[in-house]
Design a protein around this motif. Sequence first.
Motif, PDB file in Angstrom:
ATOM      1  N   ALA A 135       6.021   9.364  -4.460  1.00 15.59           N
ATOM      2  CA  ALA A 135       5.669   9.791  -5.822  1.00 15.59           C
ATOM      3  C   ALA A 135       4.323  10.516  -5.821  1.00 15.59           C
ATOM      4  N   GLY A 136       3.373  10.001  -5.036  1.00 11.41           N
ATOM      5  CA  GLY A 136       2.066  10.645  -4.966  1.00 11.41           C
ATOM      6  C   GLY A 136       2.147  12.063  -4.429  1.00 11.41           C
ATOM      7  N   SER A 137       3.015  12.277  -3.434  1.00  8.55           N
ATOM      8  CA  SER A 137       3.138  13.618  -2.848  1.00  8.55           C
ATOM      9  C   SER A 137       3.836  14.598  -3.794  1.00  8.55           C
ATOM     10  N   TRP A 138       4.559  14.080  -4.780  1.00  9.18           N
ATOM     11  CA  TRP A 138       5.285  14.935  -5.727  1.00  9.18           C
ATOM     12  C   TRP A 138       4.547  15.131  -7.047  1.00  9.18           C
ATOM     13  N   ARG A 139       3.437  14.450  -7.255  1.00 16.61           N
ATOM     14  CA  ARG A 139       2.780  14.497  -8.564  1.00 16.61           C
ATOM     15  C   ARG A 139       2.410  15.915  -8.980  1.00 16.61           C
TER      16      ARG A 139
ATOM     17  N   TRP B 238       9.110   9.781 -14.638  1.00 17.48           N
ATOM     18  CA  TRP B 238       8.853   8.787 -13.588  1.00 17.48           C
ATOM     19  C   TRP B 238       9.506   7.447 -13.909  1.00 17.48           C
TER      20      TRP B 238
ATOM     21  N   SER C 251       0.832  -1.213   0.000  1.00 22.68           N
ATOM     22  CA  SER C 251       0.000   0.000   0.000  1.00 22.68           C
ATOM     23  C   SER C 251       0.868   1.265   0.000  1.00 22.68           C
ATOM     24  N   PRO C 252       0.467   2.221  -0.869  1.00 17.99           N
ATOM     25  CA  PRO C 252      -0.746   2.267  -1.688  1.00 17.99           C
ATOM     26  C   PRO C 252      -0.701   1.447  -2.977  1.00 17.99           C
TER      27      PRO C 252
ATOM     28  N   ALA D  71       5.739   4.631  -3.819  1.00 17.61           N
ATOM     29  CA  ALA D  71       4.475   5.127  -4.343  1.00 17.61           C
ATOM     30  C   ALA D  71       3.949   6.312  -3.527  1.00 17.61           C
ATOM     31  N   GLU D  72       4.108   6.260  -2.195  1.00 14.61           N
ATOM     32  CA  GLU D  72       3.662   7.360  -1.337  1.00 14.61           C
ATOM     33  C   GLU D  72       4.394   8.649  -1.680  1.00 14.61           C
TER      34      GLU D  72
END
Length: 478
Positions: free
Chosen positions: A158-162, A179, A120-121, A155-156
């Motif tokens: 990467a999500g915060s940097w999108r 990416w 997760s995620p 993944a966490e």
Amino acid sequence: MDYLPIFTDLKHRPVLVVGGGDVAARKIALLLSAGAKVFVVSDALSDPVAELHQQGVIHWLAKRFDASQLDDIFLAIAATNDSTLNARVFQAANQRRRLVNVVDDPARCSFIFPSIIDRSPLVVAVSSGGKAPVLARLLREKLEALLPASLGTVAEIAGSWRGRVKQRLKTIVERRRFWERIFNGRFAALVAANRIHDAQAELEQQLLHHEGQTGDVTLVGAGPGDAGLLTLRGLQAIQQADVVLHDSLVTDDILALVRRDAEQISVGKRAGAHSVAQEETNQLLVKLARQGKRVVRLKGGDPFIFGRGGEELEVLAAAGIPFQVVPGITAAAGATAYAGIPLTHRDYAQSVTFITGRCRLESDGLNWSQLAQGHQTLAIYMGAVKASDIQHQLITHGRAPSTPIAVIGRGTRADQQVLTGTLLQLSDLAKQAPSPALLVIGEVAALHQRLSWFGESADRQIFQQNQPAQWQSVVNLA
């Protein structure tokens, strides 16, 4: 596809579980991990379920099931050992258009639980559609070993940097390539080493110094048909491509492996059918690469064996377009292997020659006297149309009319057909073979009768002496 794999957000959604035993406990634990609001109907609760109820984590709604309990439910699970009760739950849920799962009863499931790899995620789900759950579990175990535990953290972050990445890199292609480089580079290694601060700094540096990439072309050999024969490097290339130009010989199973948002363009050539001119294909490769796209030229078999790959690379080189080549299994190697015909054998053939049938046989420069010699194998691509001329030339130049031959239609595919006979029958057999067909001429072709292994009919050879050629030794491996 029997089931559409979807991921459902169950946070704070009501879910009904009918049953309070050990099986129900496992399903409840899974639902709670996804944030569901669980209601249980059961005349008794096992210790694990009772403990969850005492802690206020789940709600013991009732001891007896009533269809009205489904009215405000998002989905339902029946996990009892009472098949009649399970059937009632299934019927009531269907009437109310509620998703329902009856444990270990695929016929009464509108959704199923997959085997889960939880990072997760990042979550990976594997399912056999209820047909082979042990097989799905074994595959999950293999994937567990392959996927590092740090993927969730990757993944966490990467999500915060999108948002920042999207603000700096304006196109989808730029962001995707950024990416890809990040996930395959030092950033991912730093996260795996639990150096999160350094990983964040590396990501920031990569973003600040990111430069747009120029386009390139990769020639990829797709193999003779079976998607399992596509090389790992070939799979990686088509998964990273922005656009794929493919031949008509590339099977649907292989095209299904192309990244879903990639553009697919057919530039196939078929005898007697509309086809794209080679010059048009060459210029399209240059045009797409100059647009900054990552282009894959996907060819059946191997790009450099009767695939015009060399011609296309010459055009790219002249235009200054970067390129690379991923070899593929050529039809002669793949189709003969699946037909149980070794191209060489020290008792029958000491050499093999690849020939294209798309040539002018009277002025092609082929040394027919040499090709007609025994103890060698001829593998002739695209030769079905000119099989009569090939037969005539070989016999005229001394090859024995009794020489064993095979015509392999749609080699390596589920509907592969292998027709065997003698050189005297080559023309007749070639007319019957499905396209694309490979002609195999030489003593090794006779080994098909003993070494055939692929397909359900591989052990049932049909051979009738003194029958019309079209009935002799026809093996349908559909």
